[in-house]
Design a protein around this motif. Sequence first.
Motif, PDB file in Angstrom:
ATOM      1  N   UNK A  30       0.836  -1.198   0.000  1.00  0.00           N
ATOM      2  CA  UNK A  30       0.000   0.000   0.000  1.00  0.00           C
ATOM      3  C   UNK A  30       0.874   1.252   0.000  1.00  0.00           C
ATOM      4  N   UNK A  31       1.948   1.251   0.778  1.00  0.00           N
ATOM      5  CA  UNK A  31       2.863   2.400   0.814  1.00  0.00           C
ATOM      6  C   UNK A  31       3.459   2.640  -0.571  1.00  0.00           C
ATOM      7  N   UNK A  32       3.885   1.582  -1.232  1.00  0.00           N
ATOM      8  CA  UNK A  32       4.461   1.725  -2.575  1.00  0.00           C
ATOM      9  C   UNK A  32       3.460   2.343  -3.543  1.00  0.00           C
ATOM     10  N   UNK A  33       2.230   1.878  -3.485  1.00  0.00           N
ATOM     11  CA  UNK A  33       1.196   2.402  -4.396  1.00  0.00           C
ATOM     12  C   UNK A  33       0.885   3.855  -4.079  1.00  0.00           C
ATOM     13  N   UNK A  34       0.779   4.203  -2.781  1.00  0.00           N
ATOM     14  CA  UNK A  34       0.520   5.594  -2.404  1.00  0.00           C
ATOM     15  C   UNK A  34       1.656   6.502  -2.873  1.00  0.00           C
ATOM     16  N   UNK A  35       2.890   6.041  -2.700  1.00  0.00           N
ATOM     17  CA  UNK A  35       4.047   6.818  -3.127  1.00  0.00           C
ATOM     18  C   UNK A  35       4.009   7.068  -4.630  1.00  0.00           C
TER      19      UNK A  35
ATOM     20  N   UNK B  41       2.631  10.978   0.459  1.00  0.00           N
ATOM     21  CA  UNK B  41       3.693  10.618   1.389  1.00  0.00           C
ATOM     22  C   UNK B  41       3.160   9.617   2.411  1.00  0.00           C
ATOM     23  N   UNK B  42       3.814   8.464   2.500  1.00  0.00           N
ATOM     24  CA  UNK B  42       3.410   7.417   3.441  1.00  0.00           C
ATOM     25  C   UNK B  42       4.652   6.773   4.026  1.00  0.00           C
TER      26      UNK B  42
ATOM     27  N   UNK C 272       0.565  10.867   5.304  1.00  0.00           N
ATOM     28  CA  UNK C 272       0.614  12.296   5.604  1.00  0.00           C
ATOM     29  C   UNK C 272      -0.245  13.091   4.619  1.00  0.00           C
ATOM     30  N   UNK C 273      -0.828  14.134   5.150  1.00  0.00           N
ATOM     31  CA  UNK C 273      -1.648  15.030   4.336  1.00  0.00           C
ATOM     32  C   UNK C 273      -0.755  16.047   3.622  1.00  0.00           C
TER      33      UNK C 273
ATOM     34  N   UNK D  74      -7.542   6.245  -0.012  1.00  0.00           N
ATOM     35  CA  UNK D  74      -6.713   6.954   0.972  1.00  0.00           C
ATOM     36  C   UNK D  74      -6.177   8.269   0.413  1.00  0.00           C
ATOM     37  N   UNK D  75      -5.753   8.259  -0.847  1.00  0.00           N
ATOM     38  CA  UNK D  75      -5.257   9.494  -1.465  1.00  0.00           C
ATOM     39  C   UNK D  75      -6.343  10.565  -1.465  1.00  0.00           C
ATOM     40  N   UNK D  76      -7.546  10.157  -1.765  1.00  0.00           N
ATOM     41  CA  UNK D  76      -8.678  11.086  -1.738  1.00  0.00           C
ATOM     42  C   UNK D  76      -8.962  11.563  -0.316  1.00  0.00           C
TER      43      UNK D  76
END
Length: 93
Positions: free
Chosen positions: A24-29, A34-35, A47-48, A87-89
Amino acid sequence: MNPIMLAATNGLGHQRDGRALAQLRERLTSLGVEAELLPDNSALIVRRPEPGLPVWVFVGYGGAYFSWQSAERRHPVGDVEGAASVLAECVAK
């Protein structure tokens, strides 16, 4: 179940949860979010972009869901891309 078997079983679940959070961190990045994965792989801090409290993400419900906001929000672990989008949203608000 004897204590050794119980400890071994719990360790496997923790490793599986840590791998899911790392994915999940890799995908968010890759989405520009920022995760940070905690050193023990127990949670992900998202992080927002604007000042505000970060979102803490855990794997819960027996390893079936990513959960955040006191488990009021959740998304299936099997859908990492969908969870990352949600999560990004969430942190963009």
